[in-house]
Motif scaffolding. Sequence first.
Motif, PDB file in Angstrom:
ATOM      1  N   GLY A  55       0.808  -1.219   0.000  1.00 64.90           N
ATOM      2  CA  GLY A  55       0.000   0.000   0.000  1.00 64.90           C
ATOM      3  C   GLY A  55       0.836   1.261   0.000  1.00 64.90           C
ATOM      4  O   GLY A  55       2.066   1.226   0.130  1.00 64.90           O
ATOM      5  N   ASP A  56       0.170   2.383  -0.126  1.00 62.05           N
ATOM      6  CA  ASP A  56       0.831   3.690  -0.129  1.00 62.05           C
ATOM      7  C   ASP A  56       1.036   4.141   1.313  1.00 62.05           C
ATOM      8  O   ASP A  56       0.109   4.630   1.966  1.00 62.05           O
ATOM      9  CB  ASP A  56      -0.016   4.702  -0.898  1.00 62.05           C
ATOM     10  CG  ASP A  56       0.651   6.071  -0.992  1.00 62.05           C
ATOM     11  OD1 ASP A  56       1.784   6.235  -0.471  1.00 62.05           O
ATOM     12  OD2 ASP A  56       0.035   6.987  -1.567  1.00 62.05           O
ATOM     13  N   SER A 112       0.003   7.786   2.377  1.00 59.53           N
ATOM     14  CA  SER A 112      -1.386   8.245   2.364  1.00 59.53           C
ATOM     15  C   SER A 112      -2.038   8.057   3.733  1.00 59.53           C
ATOM     16  O   SER A 112      -2.024   6.957   4.283  1.00 59.53           O
ATOM     17  CB  SER A 112      -2.187   7.478   1.315  1.00 59.53           C
ATOM     18  OG  SER A 112      -3.564   7.766   1.431  1.00 59.53           O
ATOM     19  N   THR A 130      -4.567   5.086   3.940  1.00 62.30           N
ATOM     20  CA  THR A 130      -4.137   3.688   3.944  1.00 62.30           C
ATOM     21  C   THR A 130      -4.323   3.084   5.327  1.00 62.30           C
ATOM     22  O   THR A 130      -4.028   3.726   6.337  1.00 62.30           O
ATOM     23  CB  THR A 130      -2.666   3.577   3.509  1.00 62.30           C
ATOM     24  OG1 THR A 130      -2.528   4.103   2.190  1.00 62.30           O
ATOM     25  CG2 THR A 130      -2.188   2.133   3.533  1.00 62.30           C
ATOM     26  N   GLN A 131      -4.800   1.841   5.366  1.00 58.03           N
ATOM     27  CA  GLN A 131      -4.990   1.174   6.654  1.00 58.03           C
ATOM     28  C   GLN A 131      -3.762   0.365   7.052  1.00 58.03           C
ATOM     29  O   GLN A 131      -3.331   0.409   8.198  1.00 58.03           O
ATOM     30  CB  GLN A 131      -6.226   0.274   6.604  1.00 58.03           C
ATOM     31  CG  GLN A 131      -7.523   1.053   6.468  1.00 58.03           C
ATOM     32  CD  GLN A 131      -8.744   0.163   6.541  1.00 58.03           C
ATOM     33  OE1 GLN A 131      -8.657  -1.059   6.637  1.00 58.03           O
ATOM     34  NE2 GLN A 131      -9.908   0.775   6.502  1.00 58.03           N
ATOM     35  N   SER A 174      -0.155  -0.476   5.077  1.00 57.13           N
ATOM     36  CA  SER A 174       0.664  -0.422   3.874  1.00 57.13           C
ATOM     37  C   SER A 174       1.597  -1.615   3.759  1.00 57.13           C
ATOM     38  O   SER A 174       2.127  -1.892   2.681  1.00 57.13           O
ATOM     39  CB  SER A 174       1.487   0.874   3.854  1.00 57.13           C
ATOM     40  OG  SER A 174       2.462   0.869   4.888  1.00 57.13           O
ATOM     41  N   ASP A 221      -1.918  -5.894   2.541  1.00 58.65           N
ATOM     42  CA  ASP A 221      -3.373  -5.828   2.556  1.00 58.65           C
ATOM     43  C   ASP A 221      -3.895  -6.820   1.513  1.00 58.65           C
ATOM     44  O   ASP A 221      -3.479  -6.779   0.349  1.00 58.65           O
ATOM     45  CB  ASP A 221      -3.833  -4.405   2.233  1.00 58.65           C
ATOM     46  CG  ASP A 221      -5.341  -4.301   2.128  1.00 58.65           C
ATOM     47  OD1 ASP A 221      -6.002  -4.239   3.174  1.00 58.65           O
ATOM     48  OD2 ASP A 221      -5.849  -4.295   0.989  1.00 58.65           O
ATOM     49  N   THR A 227      -5.541  -5.301  -1.691  1.00 58.69           N
ATOM     50  CA  THR A 227      -4.544  -4.678  -2.569  1.00 58.69           C
ATOM     51  C   THR A 227      -3.704  -5.739  -3.259  1.00 58.69           C
ATOM     52  O   THR A 227      -3.424  -5.652  -4.464  1.00 58.69           O
ATOM     53  CB  THR A 227      -3.634  -3.736  -1.769  1.00 58.69           C
ATOM     54  OG1 THR A 227      -4.436  -2.779  -1.072  1.00 58.69           O
ATOM     55  CG2 THR A 227      -2.659  -3.011  -2.678  1.00 58.69           C
TER      56      THR A 227
END
Length: 351
Positions: free
Chosen positions: A202-203, A206, A209-210, A212, A215, A218
């Motif tokens: 993930g990012d 950001s 994002t929960q 990164s 996930d 994702t």
Amino acid sequence: MSNRMLSVALLLGLLLNGCLNAGHQESLEVELSFYHWKSSLQLKQTEWAYLEKLKSSKLYVKFFDVDWNPASKQAIPVAPLKVPQQPEFSLPTVVPVVFITNRTLIHLPDTQLPLLAEQMTQKIQSIWFSFPPQIPIQALQIDCDWTETTRAKYFRLLELLQQSFDPSVQWSATIRLHQIKYFRQTGVPPVDRGMLMCYNTGDVRSPATQNSILDSATLQSYLFNFEKYPLSLDLALPVFRWGVLFRDDRMIRLINGLTPEALADVQRFRLSKPGHYEVLKGTFLQGHYLYAGDDIRLESIEPALLQTTVQQLKPLWPSSRFTLAFYQLDSAMLEAFPPTSLEQVRMDFEQ
């Protein structure tokens, strides 16, 4: 038997054989390993125990980084590994790993590639001399998140490096998920094997994002072209945690190994929502100064998430024999992962 009956019998036999083969999946043989990503090779007793209990036959050890120096306008090896004493050689086979920043490749002129390859070779060999000399280098790995614009330069560097070592050395390169999904654009490195780094999906920058690190949703969006990817693959999974520090919705830094227990002081921290802590007043945390109003997002991996990841990857996995490496070998990080839980991840792949 008439020709017609013979043809029918052969057809039925072929169909039956096809059905049996369709229901049979080639068994997998998975070898467990770890990454060592610290500046000094001093394993703690708990880390030795992990290697022994899981019968790890090799250890991926970061030897140094290569980064761009804007002052001297050249790529230089930095943060070399220290080997304070010759390790006991119940230590698994060591695979040296060198991390190259993509900005190095962006700035590096093509004319400096041979020089960089020579410097990297000398640095690898000088660190290797810290180990018992009777054990030769068997494998080497280069870690770089190259892009479409830097791939030609990176791939040429890989070719130059391989010319400097014995032909028997097995070379691998780390592969990100997007480099498989879009491999026609990003290219395939000229090495023997790829190590798929199945984390940092993930990012991290950001605020939305929960997690990164990894996930499932994702990850699923990247699971394409495995059957077409031309390199044999090994797999790296995360066993680490960190805190992501935000200030005014802008990521400031990562705080490695951060746990909820470290944020339990209600005079300094408040659980603002699941996985997020608000800093109530200016304070220090693990050597970093925090300001009131800062937000800390805790990200971690649980054994159950690793098992879910295996279920996502297993139907697509192209290699019947491969290494499953956990990032990283750190006693503090591994508290949440008993050896049995990591052994179960291997068994989930093999069953």
